[in-house]
Every structure is written in C-alpha cells, then in structure tokens.
Design an enzyme around this catalytic site. Sequence first.
Site, PDB file in Angstrom:
ATOM      1  N   TYR A   1      -3.338   5.298   8.874  1.00 25.85           N
ATOM      2  CA  TYR A   1      -2.805   3.950   8.631  1.00 25.85           C
ATOM      3  C   TYR A   1      -1.610   3.789   9.565  1.00 25.85           C
ATOM      4  O   TYR A   1      -0.460   3.934   9.173  1.00 25.85           O
ATOM      5  CB  TYR A   1      -2.389   3.830   7.161  1.00 25.85           C
ATOM      6  CG  TYR A   1      -2.136   2.418   6.664  1.00 25.85           C
ATOM      7  CD1 TYR A   1      -3.193   1.537   6.428  1.00 25.85           C
ATOM      8  CD2 TYR A   1      -0.847   1.969   6.398  1.00 25.85           C
ATOM      9  CE1 TYR A   1      -2.966   0.261   5.947  1.00 25.85           C
ATOM     10  CE2 TYR A   1      -0.613   0.697   5.909  1.00 25.85           C
ATOM     11  CZ  TYR A   1      -1.678  -0.152   5.692  1.00 25.85           C
ATOM     12  OH  TYR A   1      -1.451  -1.419   5.205  1.00 25.85           O
TER      13      TYR A   1
ATOM     14  N   TYR B   1       0.852  -1.192   0.000  1.00 24.80           N
ATOM     15  CA  TYR B   1       0.000   0.000   0.000  1.00 24.80           C
ATOM     16  C   TYR B   1       0.886   1.239   0.000  1.00 24.80           C
ATOM     17  O   TYR B   1       1.964   1.229   0.588  1.00 24.80           O
ATOM     18  CB  TYR B   1      -0.933  -0.042   1.233  1.00 24.80           C
ATOM     19  CG  TYR B   1      -1.947   1.069   1.315  1.00 24.80           C
ATOM     20  CD1 TYR B   1      -2.714   1.420   0.207  1.00 24.80           C
ATOM     21  CD2 TYR B   1      -2.148   1.757   2.512  1.00 24.80           C
ATOM     22  CE1 TYR B   1      -3.645   2.448   0.288  1.00 24.80           C
ATOM     23  CE2 TYR B   1      -3.080   2.779   2.598  1.00 24.80           C
ATOM     24  CZ  TYR B   1      -3.825   3.131   1.479  1.00 24.80           C
ATOM     25  OH  TYR B   1      -4.742   4.139   1.569  1.00 24.80           O
TER      26      TYR B   1
HETATM   27  N1  LIG Z   1      -7.960  -3.076   1.034  1.00 23.74           N
HETATM   28  C1  LIG Z   1      -7.087  -2.146   0.656  1.00 23.74           C
HETATM   29  O1  LIG Z   1      -7.442  -0.965   0.470  1.00 23.74           O
HETATM   30  C2  LIG Z   1      -5.649  -2.523   0.414  1.00 23.74           C
HETATM   31  C3  LIG Z   1      -4.826  -1.629  -0.291  1.00 23.74           C
HETATM   32  C4  LIG Z   1      -3.505  -1.978  -0.537  1.00 23.74           C
HETATM   33  C5  LIG Z   1      -3.013  -3.197  -0.069  1.00 23.74           C
HETATM   34  N2  LIG Z   1      -3.851  -4.047   0.617  1.00 23.74           N
HETATM   35  C6  LIG Z   1      -3.287  -5.324   1.087  1.00 23.74           C
HETATM   36  O2  LIG Z   1      -3.961  -6.401   0.490  1.00 23.74           O
HETATM   37  C7  LIG Z   1      -3.771  -7.562   1.297  1.00 23.74           C
HETATM   38  C8  LIG Z   1      -5.117  -8.244   1.499  1.00 23.74           C
HETATM   39  O3  LIG Z   1      -5.960  -7.407   2.280  1.00 23.74           O
HETATM   40  P1  LIG Z   1      -7.456  -7.056   1.901  1.00 23.74           P
HETATM   41  O4  LIG Z   1      -7.633  -5.603   2.151  1.00 23.74           O
HETATM   42  O5  LIG Z   1      -7.808  -7.613   0.590  1.00 23.74           O
HETATM   43  O6  LIG Z   1      -8.310  -7.736   3.062  1.00 23.74           O
HETATM   44  P2  LIG Z   1      -8.726  -9.237   3.377  1.00 23.74           P
HETATM   45  O7  LIG Z   1      -9.508  -9.162   4.637  1.00 23.74           O
HETATM   46  O8  LIG Z   1      -9.364  -9.885   2.200  1.00 23.74           O
HETATM   47  O9  LIG Z   1      -7.344  -9.982   3.609  1.00 23.74           O
HETATM   48  C9  LIG Z   1      -6.572  -9.936   4.790  1.00 23.74           C
HETATM   49  C10 LIG Z   1      -6.441 -11.379   5.264  1.00 23.74           C
HETATM   50  O10 LIG Z   1      -5.347 -11.504   6.178  1.00 23.74           O
HETATM   51  C11 LIG Z   1      -5.687 -12.566   7.043  1.00 23.74           C
HETATM   52  N3  LIG Z   1      -4.752 -12.597   8.172  1.00 23.74           N
HETATM   53  C12 LIG Z   1      -4.579 -11.665   9.152  1.00 23.74           C
HETATM   54  N4  LIG Z   1      -3.619 -12.082   9.991  1.00 23.74           N
HETATM   55  C13 LIG Z   1      -3.184 -13.296   9.554  1.00 23.74           C
HETATM   56  C14 LIG Z   1      -2.219 -14.243  10.005  1.00 23.74           C
HETATM   57  N5  LIG Z   1      -1.498 -14.037  11.110  1.00 23.74           N
HETATM   58  N6  LIG Z   1      -2.048 -15.393   9.298  1.00 23.74           N
HETATM   59  C15 LIG Z   1      -2.782 -15.633   8.187  1.00 23.74           C
HETATM   60  N7  LIG Z   1      -3.700 -14.784   7.711  1.00 23.74           N
HETATM   61  C16 LIG Z   1      -3.900 -13.627   8.393  1.00 23.74           C
HETATM   62  C17 LIG Z   1      -7.135 -12.256   7.397  1.00 23.74           C
HETATM   63  O11 LIG Z   1      -7.780 -13.349   7.952  1.00 23.74           O
HETATM   64  C18 LIG Z   1      -7.680 -11.885   6.017  1.00 23.74           C
HETATM   65  O12 LIG Z   1      -8.186 -13.039   5.372  1.00 23.74           O
HETATM   66  C19 LIG Z   1      -3.113  -7.063   2.594  1.00 23.74           C
HETATM   67  O13 LIG Z   1      -1.713  -7.243   2.521  1.00 23.74           O
HETATM   68  C20 LIG Z   1      -3.443  -5.578   2.564  1.00 23.74           C
HETATM   69  O14 LIG Z   1      -2.543  -4.800   3.338  1.00 23.74           O
HETATM   70  C21 LIG Z   1      -5.146  -3.740   0.846  1.00 23.74           C
END
Ligand SMILES: NC(=O)c1ccc[n+]([C@@H]2O[C@H](COP(=O)([O-])OP(=O)(O)OC[C@H]3O[C@@H](n4cnc5c(N)ncnc54)[C@H](O)[C@@H]3O)[C@@H](O)[C@H]2O)c1
Length: 355
Positions: free
Chosen positions: A234, A224
């Site tokens: 954040y 991000y």
């Molecule tokens: N949503 C956004 O705006 C955004 C933007 C940029 C990057 N991201 C990144 O995308 C990735 C996915 O996130 P998302 O936003 O799609 O949400 P999401 O909820 O779909 O995914 C996050 C997942 O991480 C899992 N998780 C948390 N701790 C864990 C652990 N210790 N072991 C295994 N799994 C664990 C959660 O259960 C969840 O399924 C992350 O790295 C997030 O930082 C998200």
Amino acid sequence: MLSRSIFTVAAALVASATQTAAFAPSHGVQQQQSRQFRSTELKMAGPAQVDLTGKVAFIAGVADSSGYGWAIARSLASAGATIIVGTWPPVLKIFQMGLKKGSFEEDSELPDGSKMVIEKVYPLDAVFDSAEDVPEEIRTNKRYAGLEGYTIEEVAKAVEADYGKIDILVHSLANGPEVTKPLLETSRKGYLAASSASAYSAVSLLQKFGPIMNDGGNMLSLTYIASEKVIPGYGGGMSSAKAQLESDTRVLAFEAGRKWGVRVNTISAGPLKSRAASAIGKEPGQKTFIEYAIDYSKANAPLAQDLYNDDVGNSAMYLCSSMARCVSGVTLYVDNGLHSMGMSLDSESMSDRNA
Ligand SMILES: NC(=O)c1ccc[n+]([C@@H]2O[C@H](COP(=O)([O-])OP(=O)(O)OC[C@H]3O[C@@H](n4cnc5c(N)ncnc54)[C@H](O)[C@@H]3O)[C@@H](O)[C@H]2O)c1
C-alpha cells in the site's frame, strides 16, 4: 496539476470494471461469489432502527456498487435519507450509463423491498477546490468534455441551490498514482498527489460544505489501517495520506464542532474487493494486493468471518444518526478486530504451535 499518471490509475479503474469478475476469489469469500462483486454485499437483515427521514446525504466517491460509498448510500437510504452523490468525471459516463441500463438494480434493493434512489449525481473532482484551480489540460481533456462546475466549491454551491442544507457528508474516495511503488521509490509528485486526492480533499469538502450543513450533522470518511501499521504493497504515499486523514479527523472534529455543531468521524475499514482496491497491484502469477489482504484478515483477525461493504454501511448509518450525537473525532475500526492483533496466527514461525 492532475498528471497523466492519475489517468493511468483512472484507466486501471475503468479497465478493472471488466476484469474484476475474472479475479480468483479470495479464500474467505468463495461461497458468496455467485455474481460480480457478490463478496462485497450483505443483504441487510430487516428494517432500519434509525430514522433519517428528511435528512440529505451527499456521498463523494460513488461510481459503481462495489465499494464502501455505495453501501453507505444504501444504508442511509434504508433509514429514509435522501441520497445525492459526487462522481469523479473520468468514470461519470460509465456510472450514468450503468444507472440508466439498470445495472445496479439488484444492488439498490433495500430491506423493505424498495429500491434506493440516487436523486442526483454531481460530477466532482475532489483535487480541485474552485474553478480557478482547474488547469487547461483538464478543461480540454476529453474525459471532462461537456462538464463544468465539478470543483468542490462549485458542487457545494450546486447542492445548496438544489437542496438548501444537508445533514450528512461522506468522503469515500482515494487516489494514489504511485500506489504500487514502495515509499522509498515514491516521487514528490506522486506523494503529494496521493495526499491531495485522499486527504486534503476531505478538508476541502468540509470547508465548502460545512456552511450548508445543519447543526448535528456528521461528516464521515474512510481510512485504512496502513495509516498506523505497515502494510507492504500500500505504497505511493497512500499510507501517509491515511495518517493525515485520521489526524485531520480529530482537528476538524474540534473546529467544525465549535463552528457548526457538526461531528467528524472516520471508519477504519477492513479490506474489501472494491474496484479501486482491485486496481492497487498485482505481480504476474500472484493474487492482487486486496486478495492477499482479505485472506490475511480471515486467517488472523479475531473474527474469522467475511467482511461486506454493508458492514461498513451499517456502522456508517450509526455514526450519521442521532444515536451517535455525542461521538466525534473517532476512528472507528470496522475490520473484524484485525487492528488489535500483534502477532500473525498464520505466520510460518507459529506453524508447529498451530498444528
Ligand atoms: N477497499 C478497501 O479495502 C478499503 C479499506 C479501507 C478503506 N478504504 C477506503 O474507502 C474509500 C472508498 O474506496 P473503495 O475501496 O470503496 O473503492 P471505490 O472504487 O468504491 O471508491 C473510490 C472512489 O474514489 C473516486 N475518486 C478517485 N479520485 C477522485 C477524485 N479526484 N475526485 C472524486 N472522486 C475520486 C473513484 O472514482 C471511486 O469512485 C477510500 O477512501 C478507500 O481508501 C477502502
């Protein structure tokens, strides 16, 4: 090691499962909001041009259909890849129940009309590298009851036993127990927990899965823009963890490239109203952090269009395919170009110019 505060976040994640539909849609996504999480989905236009038939993809961090992990799984499935996922134990049951009840049927649809099949769901807690690391408080915790083999090393062994080698490894997970706190107020414990769950977990995944990856395979993570530009809200060391993840992408690309012929890349994704992002923070009477981020992007990015989780899924499909066979060590922005802006179009100080 896994503190109670992480469970607080877990509880928030689970709680948000029932709350998200009630969130006020962000301005940019109103028309698409016909059902829960609608704003995160873009129906893929046609049959995939990429052929991943015979490839096995392990996606760590899938527990529902709202996030980037699910969309990446669906894109890879549409190109013919076999999909297996790793799911965090505290949310495993609710995910498995959802799969069983058919809650994700509609979101599983592929462009050819067939449905994505998740062949196997492995419990995975990415803050533990091997069985010896799991403390008593976790082993006896009721959210982990009846589960074993959920450390990264054990999951890699189980995947090897089931599939032999894999081709694609996706890290789509993050966790920061103090994400709502500014860095100035973040404890050492919270900072290191964010780093452990969100950055070192990717290093460890590649350490353990690298030996079972085919030459030409690709590891992909999600980062991000807060890693390089200040994004107020954040917090908790999550910005630091994303900076680590991006730096590690380059070093791992070198090391894994030379060692296994594996590529390592990360996608810097624009804001998406996923379950995890929806839990980041909200002041009474205000929108959530992610709603502000989505609206800001729509107002200020070069491309004033909605960003769907499938947009990231499709870019991931490219990076995981042989079309990108010479691409490694990159941070690919999939954010409507927002990262390139140096001035906010909707700033108050620009209001007379914009009028
Ligand atoms: N949503 C956004 O705006 C955004 C933007 C940029 C990057 N991201 C990144 O995308 C990735 C996915 O996130 P998302 O936003 O799609 O949400 P999401 O909820 O779909 O995914 C996050 C997942 O991480 C899992 N998780 C948390 N701790 C864990 C652990 N210790 N072991 C295994 N799994 C664990 C959660 O259960 C969840 O399924 C992350 O790295 C997030 O930082 C998200």
